[in-house]
Design a protein around this motif. Structure first.
Motif, PDB file in Angstrom:
ATOM      1  N   ALA A 175       0.799  -1.226   0.000  1.00 27.28           N
ATOM      2  CA  ALA A 175       0.000   0.000   0.000  1.00 27.28           C
ATOM      3  C   ALA A 175       0.834   1.281   0.000  1.00 27.28           C
ATOM      4  CB  ALA A 175      -0.941   0.006   1.202  1.00 27.28           C
ATOM      5  N   TYR A 176       2.102   1.154   0.310  1.00 25.75           N
ATOM      6  CA  TYR A 176       2.932   2.343   0.401  1.00 25.75           C
ATOM      7  C   TYR A 176       4.028   2.298  -0.662  1.00 25.75           C
ATOM      8  CZ  TYR A 176       5.319  -1.178   3.168  1.00 25.75           C
ATOM      9  OH  TYR A 176       5.879  -2.354   3.605  1.00 25.75           O
ATOM     10  N   GLY A 177       4.489   3.485  -1.038  1.00 28.09           N
ATOM     11  CA  GLY A 177       5.571   3.543  -2.003  1.00 28.09           C
ATOM     12  C   GLY A 177       6.913   3.423  -1.306  1.00 28.09           C
ATOM     13  N   THR A 178       7.893   2.868  -2.002  1.00 27.45           N
ATOM     14  CA  THR A 178       9.235   2.733  -1.457  1.00 27.45           C
ATOM     15  C   THR A 178      10.250   3.217  -2.478  1.00 27.45           C
ATOM     16  OG1 THR A 178       9.782   0.534  -2.292  1.00 27.45           O
ATOM     17  CG2 THR A 178       8.421   0.629  -0.303  1.00 27.45           C
ATOM     18  N   THR A 179      11.499   3.216  -2.075  1.00 19.57           N
ATOM     19  CA  THR A 179      12.563   3.685  -2.964  1.00 19.57           C
ATOM     20  C   THR A 179      13.244   2.552  -3.718  1.00 19.57           C
ATOM     21  OG1 THR A 179      14.209   3.578  -1.205  1.00 19.57           O
ATOM     22  CG2 THR A 179      12.990   5.642  -1.425  1.00 19.57           C
ATOM     23  N   SER A 180      12.856   1.315  -3.448  1.00 19.06           N
ATOM     24  CA  SER A 180      13.510   0.170  -4.071  1.00 19.06           C
ATOM     25  C   SER A 180      12.675  -0.402  -5.203  1.00 19.06           C
ATOM     26  CB  SER A 180      13.758  -0.924  -3.035  1.00 19.06           C
ATOM     27  OG  SER A 180      14.253  -2.093  -3.659  1.00 19.06           O
ATOM     28  N   ALA A 181      13.294  -0.584  -6.357  1.00 25.17           N
ATOM     29  CA  ALA A 181      12.589  -1.142  -7.513  1.00 25.17           C
ATOM     30  C   ALA A 181      12.093  -2.559  -7.245  1.00 25.17           C
ATOM     31  CB  ALA A 181      13.506  -1.131  -8.731  1.00 25.17           C
ATOM     32  N   ARG A 182      12.723  -3.254  -6.321  1.00 29.28           N
ATOM     33  CA  ARG A 182      12.316  -4.626  -6.006  1.00 29.28           C
ATOM     34  C   ARG A 182      10.956  -4.689  -5.327  1.00 29.28           C
ATOM     35  NH1 ARG A 182      17.670  -6.565  -2.969  1.00 29.28           N
ATOM     36  NH2 ARG A 182      17.418  -4.457  -2.158  1.00 29.28           N
ATOM     37  N   ASP A 183      10.508  -3.560  -4.811  1.00 29.43           N
ATOM     38  CA  ASP A 183       9.216  -3.514  -4.125  1.00 29.43           C
ATOM     39  C   ASP A 183       8.055  -3.200  -5.061  1.00 29.43           C
ATOM     40  OD1 ASP A 183      10.782  -1.921  -1.289  1.00 29.43           O
ATOM     41  OD2 ASP A 183      10.400  -4.055  -1.682  1.00 29.43           O
ATOM     42  N   TYR A 184       8.318  -3.196  -6.361  1.00 30.68           N
ATOM     43  CA  TYR A 184       7.284  -2.857  -7.328  1.00 30.68           C
ATOM     44  C   TYR A 184       6.958  -4.069  -8.194  1.00 30.68           C
ATOM     45  CZ  TYR A 184       7.711   1.868  -5.735  1.00 30.68           C
ATOM     46  OH  TYR A 184       7.694   2.994  -4.944  1.00 30.68           O
ATOM     47  N   ARG A 185       5.687  -4.174  -8.489  1.00 31.56           N
ATOM     48  CA  ARG A 185       5.209  -5.384  -9.163  1.00 31.56           C
ATOM     49  C   ARG A 185       4.967  -5.168 -10.647  1.00 31.56           C
ATOM     50  NH1 ARG A 185      -0.314  -8.536  -7.241  1.00 31.56           N
ATOM     51  NH2 ARG A 185      -0.156 -10.302  -8.660  1.00 31.56           N
ATOM     52  N   TYR A 186       4.315  -4.083 -11.004  1.00 28.42           N
ATOM     53  CA  TYR A 186       3.976  -3.822 -12.396  1.00 28.42           C
ATOM     54  C   TYR A 186       4.716  -2.580 -12.885  1.00 28.42           C
ATOM     55  CZ  TYR A 186       0.040  -6.866 -11.231  1.00 28.42           C
ATOM     56  OH  TYR A 186      -0.734  -7.916 -10.809  1.00 28.42           O
ATOM     57  N   TRP A 187       5.146  -2.639 -14.125  1.00 26.22           N
ATOM     58  CA  TRP A 187       5.928  -1.547 -14.694  1.00 26.22           C
ATOM     59  C   TRP A 187       5.361  -1.108 -16.031  1.00 26.22           C
ATOM     60  CZ3 TRP A 187      10.234   0.602 -12.325  1.00 26.22           C
ATOM     61  CH2 TRP A 187      10.672  -0.051 -11.166  1.00 26.22           C
ATOM     62  N   GLY A 188       5.510   0.176 -16.317  1.00 26.20           N
ATOM     63  CA  GLY A 188       5.176   0.689 -17.630  1.00 26.20           C
ATOM     64  C   GLY A 188       6.368   0.546 -18.558  1.00 26.20           C
ATOM     65  N   PRO A 189       6.182   0.794 -19.846  1.00 23.56           N
ATOM     66  CA  PRO A 189       7.237   0.600 -20.845  1.00 23.56           C
ATOM     67  C   PRO A 189       8.289   1.699 -20.849  1.00 23.56           C
ATOM     68  CG  PRO A 189       5.280   1.453 -21.897  1.00 23.56           C
ATOM     69  CD  PRO A 189       4.919   1.195 -20.460  1.00 23.56           C
ATOM     70  N   GLY A 190       8.044   2.802 -20.159  1.00 21.05           N
ATOM     71  CA  GLY A 190       9.026   3.884 -20.132  1.00 21.05           C
ATOM     72  C   GLY A 190       8.695   4.980 -21.128  1.00 21.05           C
ATOM     73  N   THR A 191       8.996   6.201 -20.725  1.00 20.70           N
ATOM     74  CA  THR A 191       8.826   7.346 -21.603  1.00 20.70           C
ATOM     75  C   THR A 191      10.104   8.189 -21.532  1.00 20.70           C
ATOM     76  OG1 THR A 191       7.387   9.237 -22.139  1.00 20.70           O
ATOM     77  CG2 THR A 191       7.671   8.727 -19.802  1.00 20.70           C
ATOM     78  N   GLN A 192      10.584   8.618 -22.692  1.00 17.86           N
ATOM     79  CA  GLN A 192      11.870   9.294 -22.760  1.00 17.86           C
ATOM     80  C   GLN A 192      11.736  10.780 -22.426  1.00 17.86           C
ATOM     81  OE1 GLN A 192      14.949   8.021 -23.299  1.00 17.86           O
ATOM     82  NE2 GLN A 192      15.807  10.078 -23.002  1.00 17.86           N
ATOM     83  N   VAL A 193      12.622  11.239 -21.567  1.00 13.70           N
ATOM     84  CA  VAL A 193      12.739  12.658 -21.239  1.00 13.70           C
ATOM     85  C   VAL A 193      14.142  13.104 -21.594  1.00 13.70           C
ATOM     86  CG1 VAL A 193      12.782  14.363 -19.381  1.00 13.70           C
ATOM     87  CG2 VAL A 193      11.014  12.587 -19.407  1.00 13.70           C
ATOM     88  N   THR A 194      14.243  14.109 -22.442  1.00 14.68           N
ATOM     89  CA  THR A 194      15.540  14.639 -22.848  1.00 14.68           C
ATOM     90  C   THR A 194      15.577  16.127 -22.551  1.00 14.68           C
ATOM     91  OG1 THR A 194      15.706  12.996 -24.618  1.00 14.68           O
ATOM     92  CG2 THR A 194      17.180  14.901 -24.732  1.00 14.68           C
TER      93      THR A 194
END
Length: 123
Positions: free
Chosen positions: A101-120
């Motif tokens: 239910a809470y956000g964390t700073t570790s990527a290992r604590d995340y289950r679903y991911w988006g494909p990414g969006t580029q920022v330049t």
């Protein structure tokens, strides 16, 4: 589960961008969410996170007071307002849904991911 992220693009240093992320259905209703980024040749790093009810947010020191995370739980969407952008903010940005239910700073604590969006950010 596929998240959809949008809002990336090319901007000059000092400019602003707003990233959006949509989770299908009620995938993220009771979960924390977060943003991570990865620059070429570097590891994926934490940017910001938010709890399921928006009660708590976390930010990487490098973006604190420049980036702001928010979510609309009813719409299953999350945004990242990025201000005063710097060239070092250039990266692919990923949104993610946390395991809990809470956000964390570790990527290992995340289950679903988006494909990414580029920022330049150009100097």
């Amino acid at each position: 589960v596929q998240l959809q992220a949008s809002g990336g693009g090319l901007v000059q240093a000092g400019g602003s961008l707003r990233l959006s992320c949509a989770a299908p259905g009620r995938t993220a209703s009771n979960n924390g969410m977060g943003w991570f980024r990865q620059a070429p040749g570097k590891e994926r790093e934490f940017v910001a996170s938010i709890d399921w009810n928006s009660a708590n947010t976390k930010y990487a020191d490098s973006v604190k007071d420049r980036f702001y995370i928010a979510r609309d739980r009813a719409k299953s969407t999350m945004n990242l307002q990025m201000n005063s952008l710097k060239p070092e903010d250039t990266a692919t940005y990923y949104c993610a849904v946390a395991l809990r239910a809470y956000g964390t700073t570790s990527a290992r604590d995340y289950r679903y991911w988006g494909p990414g969006t580029q920022v330049t950010v150009s100097s």
